[in-house]
Design a protein around this motif. Structure first.
Motif, PDB file in Angstrom:
ATOM      1  N   GLY A 169      45.134  37.482  50.677  1.00 42.05           N
ATOM      2  CA  GLY A 169      43.839  36.880  50.987  1.00 42.05           C
ATOM      3  C   GLY A 169      43.827  36.240  52.355  1.00 42.05           C
ATOM      4  O   GLY A 169      44.874  36.012  52.960  1.00 42.05           O
ATOM      5  N   ALA A 170      42.619  35.989  52.826  1.00 42.10           N
ATOM      6  CA  ALA A 170      42.455  35.337  54.131  1.00 42.10           C
ATOM      7  C   ALA A 170      40.986  34.985  54.309  1.00 42.10           C
ATOM      8  O   ALA A 170      40.120  35.615  53.681  1.00 42.10           O
ATOM      9  CB  ALA A 170      42.887  36.285  55.261  1.00 42.10           C
ATOM     10  N   TYR A 171      40.740  34.022  55.162  1.00 45.13           N
ATOM     11  CA  TYR A 171      39.370  33.669  55.566  1.00 45.13           C
ATOM     12  C   TYR A 171      38.419  33.551  54.366  1.00 45.13           C
ATOM     13  O   TYR A 171      37.321  34.099  54.354  1.00 45.13           O
ATOM     14  CB  TYR A 171      38.859  34.678  56.612  1.00 45.13           C
ATOM     15  N   GLY A 172      38.890  32.834  53.358  1.00 40.81           N
ATOM     16  CA  GLY A 172      38.012  32.471  52.246  1.00 40.81           C
ATOM     17  C   GLY A 172      37.847  33.515  51.157  1.00 40.81           C
ATOM     18  O   GLY A 172      37.027  33.334  50.249  1.00 40.81           O
ATOM     19  N   SER A 173      38.599  34.610  51.213  1.00 39.74           N
ATOM     20  CA  SER A 173      38.492  35.591  50.126  1.00 39.74           C
ATOM     21  C   SER A 173      39.884  36.151  49.819  1.00 39.74           C
ATOM     22  O   SER A 173      40.855  35.848  50.523  1.00 39.74           O
ATOM     23  CB  SER A 173      37.554  36.733  50.526  1.00 39.74           C
ATOM     24  N   ASP A 174      39.949  36.910  48.768  1.00 39.53           N
ATOM     25  CA  ASP A 174      41.222  37.590  48.472  1.00 39.53           C
ATOM     26  C   ASP A 174      40.945  38.840  47.642  1.00 39.53           C
ATOM     27  O   ASP A 174      39.793  39.132  47.309  1.00 39.53           O
ATOM     28  CB  ASP A 174      42.234  36.639  47.801  1.00 39.53           C
ATOM     29  N   ILE A 175      42.015  39.565  47.360  1.00 40.51           N
ATOM     30  CA  ILE A 175      41.890  40.845  46.655  1.00 40.51           C
ATOM     31  C   ILE A 175      41.160  40.683  45.318  1.00 40.51           C
ATOM     32  O   ILE A 175      40.356  41.539  44.929  1.00 40.51           O
ATOM     33  CB  ILE A 175      43.310  41.459  46.458  1.00 40.51           C
ATOM     34  N   SER A 176      41.414  39.571  44.619  1.00 41.83           N
ATOM     35  CA  SER A 176      40.803  39.392  43.289  1.00 41.83           C
ATOM     36  C   SER A 176      39.274  39.403  43.363  1.00 41.83           C
ATOM     37  O   SER A 176      38.613  39.717  42.376  1.00 41.83           O
ATOM     38  CB  SER A 176      41.288  38.092  42.645  1.00 41.83           C
ATOM     39  N   ALA A 177      38.705  39.074  44.530  1.00 44.36           N
ATOM     40  CA  ALA A 177      37.241  39.011  44.658  1.00 44.36           C
ATOM     41  C   ALA A 177      36.601  40.398  44.643  1.00 44.36           C
ATOM     42  O   ALA A 177      35.409  40.525  44.349  1.00 44.36           O
ATOM     43  CB  ALA A 177      36.869  38.278  45.949  1.00 44.36           C
ATOM     44  N   VAL A 178      37.359  41.428  44.960  1.00 46.53           N
ATOM     45  CA  VAL A 178      36.774  42.772  45.085  1.00 46.53           C
ATOM     46  C   VAL A 178      37.479  43.839  44.219  1.00 46.53           C
ATOM     47  O   VAL A 178      36.996  44.969  44.098  1.00 46.53           O
ATOM     48  CB  VAL A 178      36.787  43.257  46.563  1.00 46.53           C
ATOM     49  N   LEU A 179      38.596  43.476  43.629  1.00 46.44           N
ATOM     50  CA  LEU A 179      39.360  44.475  42.867  1.00 46.44           C
ATOM     51  C   LEU A 179      38.657  44.788  41.550  1.00 46.44           C
ATOM     52  O   LEU A 179      38.241  43.874  40.831  1.00 46.44           O
ATOM     53  CB  LEU A 179      40.772  43.944  42.588  1.00 46.44           C
ATOM     54  N   ARG A 180      38.480  46.062  41.244  1.00 46.35           N
ATOM     55  CA  ARG A 180      37.869  46.441  39.971  1.00 46.35           C
ATOM     56  C   ARG A 180      38.938  46.808  38.942  1.00 46.35           C
ATOM     57  O   ARG A 180      38.943  46.348  37.812  1.00 46.35           O
ATOM     58  CB  ARG A 180      36.926  47.622  40.187  1.00 46.35           C
ATOM     59  N   SER A 181      39.890  47.661  39.336  1.00 50.48           N
ATOM     60  CA  SER A 181      40.931  48.075  38.385  1.00 50.48           C
ATOM     61  C   SER A 181      42.126  48.653  39.144  1.00 50.48           C
ATOM     62  O   SER A 181      42.018  48.992  40.327  1.00 50.48           O
ATOM     63  CB  SER A 181      40.392  49.146  37.432  1.00 50.48           C
ATOM     64  N   VAL A 182      43.240  48.737  38.441  1.00 45.89           N
ATOM     65  CA  VAL A 182      44.470  49.276  39.031  1.00 45.89           C
ATOM     66  C   VAL A 182      45.045  50.326  38.089  1.00 45.89           C
ATOM     67  O   VAL A 182      45.116  50.098  36.877  1.00 45.89           O
ATOM     68  CB  VAL A 182      45.511  48.143  39.251  1.00 45.89           C
ATOM     69  N   ARG A 183      45.407  51.457  38.654  1.00 47.35           N
ATOM     70  CA  ARG A 183      46.184  52.446  37.882  1.00 47.35           C
ATOM     71  C   ARG A 183      47.640  52.145  38.163  1.00 47.35           C
ATOM     72  O   ARG A 183      48.044  52.043  39.328  1.00 47.35           O
ATOM     73  CB  ARG A 183      45.881  53.879  38.321  1.00 47.35           C
ATOM     74  N   CYS A 184      48.424  51.992  37.102  1.00 49.79           N
ATOM     75  CA  CYS A 184      49.829  51.675  37.352  1.00 49.79           C
ATOM     76  C   CYS A 184      50.732  52.477  36.417  1.00 49.79           C
ATOM     77  O   CYS A 184      50.304  52.948  35.360  1.00 49.79           O
ATOM     78  CB  CYS A 184      50.075  50.180  37.222  1.00 49.79           C
ATOM     79  N   TYR A 185      51.966  52.609  36.868  1.00 50.74           N
ATOM     80  CA  TYR A 185      52.969  53.334  36.082  1.00 50.74           C
ATOM     81  C   TYR A 185      53.777  52.302  35.310  1.00 50.74           C
ATOM     82  O   TYR A 185      54.404  51.421  35.902  1.00 50.74           O
ATOM     83  CB  TYR A 185      53.866  54.131  37.023  1.00 50.74           C
ATOM     84  N   ASP A 186      53.700  52.411  33.977  1.00 46.86           N
ATOM     85  CA  ASP A 186      54.440  51.492  33.115  1.00 46.86           C
ATOM     86  C   ASP A 186      55.826  52.110  32.899  1.00 46.86           C
ATOM     87  O   ASP A 186      55.977  53.095  32.174  1.00 46.86           O
ATOM     88  CB  ASP A 186      53.665  51.346  31.793  1.00 46.86           C
ATOM     89  N   ILE A 187      56.822  51.538  33.568  1.00 40.83           N
ATOM     90  CA  ILE A 187      58.154  52.154  33.582  1.00 40.83           C
ATOM     91  C   ILE A 187      58.733  52.236  32.164  1.00 40.83           C
ATOM     92  O   ILE A 187      59.367  53.231  31.793  1.00 40.83           O
ATOM     93  CB  ILE A 187      59.110  51.349  34.500  1.00 40.83           C
TER      94      ILE A 187
END
Ligand code: FAD
Length: 303
Positions: A140-158
């Motif tokens: 994040g920076a300048y008053g915002s961060d990833i959580s403000a715009v992230l909708r979803s994540v595809r991830c590999y569950d090891i």
């Protein structure tokens, strides 16, 4: 060493590019770090998952990295497999959704959003990380961060070997934290960001403004890993490090930046030991002056 040779053979069969003994200083923005036994450079998700599965099956220790802009590698390198996502960098825009592969650079993502007239990611312009690293760190920076715009994540569950799609509200996103830090068993493959339609010229102007602020306040002329310490409630780390008289304080080639005391810069030939010794010195001075031990934002990679 035989486990590395086995791993090379498996990666070869899987068509995953790999390099033996590559210097890790070439894989991070600090420009510090000895050789990795092996670096894999998968070009797609299948290759990334193959590299992980091969390391797991071989009991070889491994780490997945993005652009290496928030890590410090050891001077004597890494005795296992470093998996770099730098070749997984597709970005697609569909309506107001931007989808990026884990290795896409924030620079490219913010530019793609601006070109599509989508607002929300401007804050990330100039953060030299990848999509995966930014989600992992909730950058994040300048008053915002990833959580403000992230909708979803595809991830590999090891552990289950399954690809999962997780909505942003299940990712434990708060200041410089995500669930991906908690156990290291979920690897980010790609992410979707929900942006707002906006005026392209205004978006570009905001990005230029942010970049100018960065150039004016950050030591971009030196290799670094950004802010060394996390913000503490009530304290700006750069300010209290400066007030403690540590601006310019150095150990070997590592120095507290004269431009921004929250950064440690590599002024030339810094070793990881120099950086670590400087970090410990800053911690002890802050403890003495302010009564708490600052928490590092930079991630120290073990040998
Ligand atoms: C000049 C400069 C300015 C910076 N400014 C900012 C700023 O304003 N705000 C900010 O928040 N940060 C800033 N940073 C720090 C850094 O750029 C961010 O934290 C960035 O998000 C890290 O991304 P990366 O791809 O480089 O991650 P890396 O450094 O490669 O990795 C960071 C961590 O994420 C993990 N990781 C990476 N990719 C994956 C993946 N696909 N799946 C699972 N785990 C993964 C790694 O294992 C590691 O533990 C700055 C750094 C520099 C050098």
């Amino acid at each position: 060493m035989s486990d590395i040779l086995n791993l090379c053979a498996v990666l070869e069969n899987a068509g995953v590019e790999h390099i033996k003994g590559a210097p890790l200083c070439d894989f991070c923005t600090f420009r510090i770090g000895g050789p990795a036994a092996l670096v894999a450079l998968p070009e797609n998700e299948a290759g990334l998952m193959s590299a992980i599965r091969a390391a797991e099956a071989n009991s070889t220790k491994y780490i997945v990295i993005g652009n290496g802009s928030n890590v410090l590698f050891p001077d004597n390198g890494f005795s296992g497999l470093v998996i770099s996502t730098r070749c997984l960098r597709d970005i697609e825009v569909d309506g107001n959704i931007l989808r990026a592969d884990c290795g896409a650079l924030l620079f490219a993502m913010t530019r793609a959003a601006a070109q599509a007239g989508l607002s929300g990611l401007e804050f990330a312009y100039g953060i030299p990380g990848t999509c995966g690293g930014a989600v992992f760190m909730n950058a994040g920076a300048y008053g915002s961060d990833i959580s403000a715009v992230l909708r979803s994540v595809r991830c590999y569950d090891i552990d289950s070997g399954v690809i999962r799609e997780l909505p942003a509200d299940e990712l434990g996103l708060f200041y410089r934290h995500s669930i991906f830090m908690d156990n290291g068993r979920l690897i980010i493959l790609s992410a979707e960001f929900e942006l707002e339609p906006g005026d392209a010229a205004c978006i570009e102007a905001r990005m230029s403004e942010i970049m100018n602020k960065r150039r004016a306040s950050q030591p971009l002329e030196y290799p670094s890993a950004g802010s060394v310490f996390k913000r503490q409630p009530g304290y700006y780390m750069g300010k209290i490090i400066e007030e403690s008289g540590l601006k310019g304080y150095s150990v070997g080639g590592a120095a507290v930046s004269l431009k921004h005391a929250g950064f440690i810069v590599n002024t030339g030939g810094a070793s990881a030991r120099d950086v670590q010794a400087l970090v410990e010195h800053i911690k002890s001075v802050i403890l003495k002056n302010y009564g708490f031990v600052p928490e590092c934002e930079i991630r120290f990679i073990g040998q």
